[in-house]
Design a protein around this motif. Structure first.
Motif, mmCIF file in Angstrom:
data_model
loop_
_atom_site.group_PDB
_atom_site.id
_atom_site.type_symbol
_atom_site.label_atom_id
_atom_site.label_comp_id
_atom_site.label_asym_id
_atom_site.label_seq_id
_atom_site.Cartn_x
_atom_site.Cartn_y
_atom_site.Cartn_z
ATOM 1 N N UNK A 108 -14.196 -11.926 -11.701
ATOM 2 C CA UNK A 108 -15.509 -11.545 -12.760
ATOM 3 C C UNK A 108 -15.034 -11.561 -13.999
ATOM 4 N N UNK A 109 -13.972 -10.851 -14.324
ATOM 5 C CA UNK A 109 -13.547 -10.648 -15.791
ATOM 6 C C UNK A 109 -13.263 -12.019 -16.349
ATOM 7 N N UNK A 110 -12.527 -13.032 -15.536
ATOM 8 C CA UNK A 110 -12.112 -14.299 -16.246
ATOM 9 C C UNK A 110 -13.313 -15.099 -16.559
ATOM 10 N N UNK A 111 -14.114 -15.058 -15.449
ATOM 11 C CA UNK A 111 -15.328 -15.533 -15.476
ATOM 12 C C UNK A 111 -16.156 -15.300 -17.011
ATOM 13 N N UNK A 112 -16.284 -13.892 -17.233
ATOM 14 C CA UNK A 112 -16.835 -13.499 -18.342
ATOM 15 C C UNK A 112 -16.290 -13.840 -19.825
ATOM 16 N N UNK A 113 -15.197 -13.923 -19.454
ATOM 17 C CA UNK A 113 -14.653 -14.518 -20.831
ATOM 18 C C UNK A 113 -14.327 -15.877 -20.866
ATOM 19 N N UNK A 114 -14.882 -16.464 -20.036
ATOM 20 C CA UNK A 114 -14.908 -18.158 -20.331
ATOM 21 C C UNK A 114 -13.704 -18.883 -19.626
ATOM 22 N N UNK A 115 -13.216 -18.181 -19.086
ATOM 23 C CA UNK A 115 -11.701 -18.800 -18.368
ATOM 24 C C UNK A 115 -12.163 -19.745 -17.118
ATOM 25 N N UNK A 116 -11.512 -20.875 -16.956
ATOM 26 C CA UNK A 116 -11.775 -21.365 -15.667
ATOM 27 C C UNK A 116 -11.170 -20.461 -14.415
ATOM 28 N N UNK A 117 -11.797 -20.272 -13.451
ATOM 29 C CA UNK A 117 -11.304 -19.556 -12.224
ATOM 30 C C UNK A 117 -11.939 -20.146 -11.041
ATOM 31 N N UNK A 118 -11.251 -20.300 -10.114
ATOM 32 C CA UNK A 118 -11.735 -20.699 -8.552
ATOM 33 C C UNK A 118 -11.986 -19.394 -7.896
ATOM 34 N N UNK A 119 -13.458 -19.218 -7.787
ATOM 35 C CA UNK A 119 -13.937 -17.689 -7.089
ATOM 36 C C UNK A 119 -13.907 -18.254 -5.573
ATOM 37 N N UNK A 120 -13.863 -19.488 -5.118
ATOM 38 C CA UNK A 120 -13.601 -19.796 -3.771
ATOM 39 C C UNK A 120 -12.100 -19.570 -3.132
ATOM 40 N N UNK A 121 -11.290 -19.934 -4.238
ATOM 41 C CA UNK A 121 -9.576 -19.550 -3.707
ATOM 42 C C UNK A 121 -9.372 -17.947 -3.861
ATOM 43 N N UNK A 122 -10.161 -17.343 -4.720
ATOM 44 C CA UNK A 122 -9.835 -16.029 -4.716
ATOM 45 C C UNK A 122 -10.558 -15.205 -3.642
ATOM 46 N N UNK A 123 -11.660 -15.629 -3.196
ATOM 47 C CA UNK A 123 -12.598 -14.940 -2.122
ATOM 48 C C UNK A 123 -11.710 -15.374 -0.681
ATOM 49 N N UNK A 124 -11.183 -16.372 -0.548
ATOM 50 C CA UNK A 124 -10.310 -16.793 0.459
ATOM 51 C C UNK A 124 -9.268 -15.967 0.742
ATOM 52 N N UNK A 125 -8.596 -15.770 -0.380
ATOM 53 C CA UNK A 125 -7.041 -15.227 -0.421
ATOM 54 C C UNK A 125 -7.740 -13.519 -0.278
ATOM 55 N N UNK A 126 -8.861 -13.062 -0.513
ATOM 56 C CA UNK A 126 -8.929 -11.556 -0.732
ATOM 57 C C UNK A 126 -8.441 -10.847 0.453
ATOM 58 N N UNK A 127 -8.825 -11.228 1.610
ATOM 59 C CA UNK A 127 -8.820 -10.373 2.761
ATOM 60 C C UNK A 127 -7.224 -10.440 3.268
ATOM 61 N N UNK A 128 -6.547 -11.519 3.169
ATOM 62 C CA UNK A 128 -5.205 -11.391 3.351
ATOM 63 C C UNK A 128 -4.283 -10.659 2.456
ATOM 64 N N UNK A 129 -4.686 -10.770 1.129
ATOM 65 C CA UNK A 129 -4.114 -9.921 0.116
ATOM 66 C C UNK A 129 -4.310 -8.541 0.297
ATOM 67 N N UNK A 130 -5.376 -8.261 0.750
ATOM 68 C CA UNK A 130 -5.641 -6.813 1.058
ATOM 69 C C UNK A 130 -5.021 -6.132 2.035
ATOM 70 N N UNK A 131 -4.791 -6.883 3.179
ATOM 71 C CA UNK A 131 -4.123 -6.734 4.368
ATOM 72 C C UNK A 131 -2.471 -6.217 3.948
ATOM 73 N N UNK A 132 -1.972 -7.344 3.154
ATOM 74 C CA UNK A 132 -0.646 -7.401 2.794
ATOM 75 C C UNK A 132 -0.626 -5.937 1.641
ATOM 76 N N UNK A 133 -1.545 -5.474 0.947
ATOM 77 C CA UNK A 133 -1.438 -4.320 0.076
ATOM 78 C C UNK A 133 -1.451 -3.178 1.017
ATOM 79 N N UNK A 134 -2.133 -3.239 2.055
ATOM 80 C CA UNK A 134 -2.439 -2.178 2.889
ATOM 81 C C UNK A 134 -0.787 -1.708 3.527
ATOM 82 N N UNK A 135 -0.177 -2.893 4.110
ATOM 83 C CA UNK A 135 1.013 -2.498 4.632
ATOM 84 C C UNK A 135 2.086 -2.329 3.693
ATOM 85 N N UNK A 136 2.031 -2.985 2.335
ATOM 86 C CA UNK A 136 3.039 -2.478 1.340
ATOM 87 C C UNK A 136 2.953 -1.152 1.060
ATOM 88 N N UNK A 137 1.718 -0.456 1.088
ATOM 89 C CA UNK A 137 1.407 0.875 0.681
ATOM 90 C C UNK A 137 2.128 1.994 1.259
#
Length: 163
Positions: A108-137
């Motif tokens: 959302x921040x990158x979108x607001x400042x006008x930088x190109x960002x792929x929301x689809x890629x970020x949303x697809x990777x969101x859950x696996x990234x969150x699972x990795x973060x939980x394990x690292x924690x």
């Protein structure tokens, strides 16, 4: 020092490593764990410092990572101060939730400042990234508790006993 070390390792070693389709975010997990142990203000300061180091090292837009990690550190600290302190499930739960929110907030921040960002890629990777973060924690929280000597906030306060 933990945050600086995590930022350097994040940028130099972890960048490009993919697990479950997502890149582990050691810096975010370290900031969440520091905030859980030390509180909201140290968590916000750690988030700002870590984000600034990453922005400078990657030559990214200065301040975008700092904003997201400052908010992440503050809210993790508030969770630790209010309900999460001393609970075994607090570090993985906080890391999971804040990883999801930080990913969405970053897009959302990158979108607001006008930088190109792929929301689809970020949303697809969101859950696996969150699972990795939980394990690292799980491991990072133990390191933070071992290295950060935080005095007990109730040490000098009178305690009320309900009979």
């Amino acid at each position: 020092m933990l945050v600086l070390l995590a930022a350097v390792v994040q940028v130099t070693v972890i960048t490009g490593i993919r697990v479950l389709g997502a890149e582990p975010d050691l810096l975010l997990v370290t900031i969440v764990c520091v905030a859980l142990v030390a509180g909201s203000l140290p968590g916000a300061i750690a988030g700002f410092a870590g984000g600034l180091v990453v922005d400078v090292m990657t030559l990214g837009t200065l301040g975008t990572t700092s904003i997201v990690l400052t908010l992440a550190g503050y809210w993790a600290g508030r969770y630790g101060e209010t309900t999460g302190r001393g609970r075994a499930y607090a570090p993985p739960l906080a890391a999971f939730a804040i990883s999801l929110l930080a990913g969405i907030g970053g897009v959302a921040l990158h979108f607001l400042i006008g930088q190109p960002v792929s929301a689809r890629e970020a949303l697809v990777v969101a859950v696996p990234s969150a699972v990795l973060s939980a394990l690292l924690a799980l491991g990072v929280h133990r390191l933070c508790r071992a290295f950060l000597a935080v005095p007990d906030r109730l040490e000098g306060a009178r305690q009320v006993e309900i009979v």
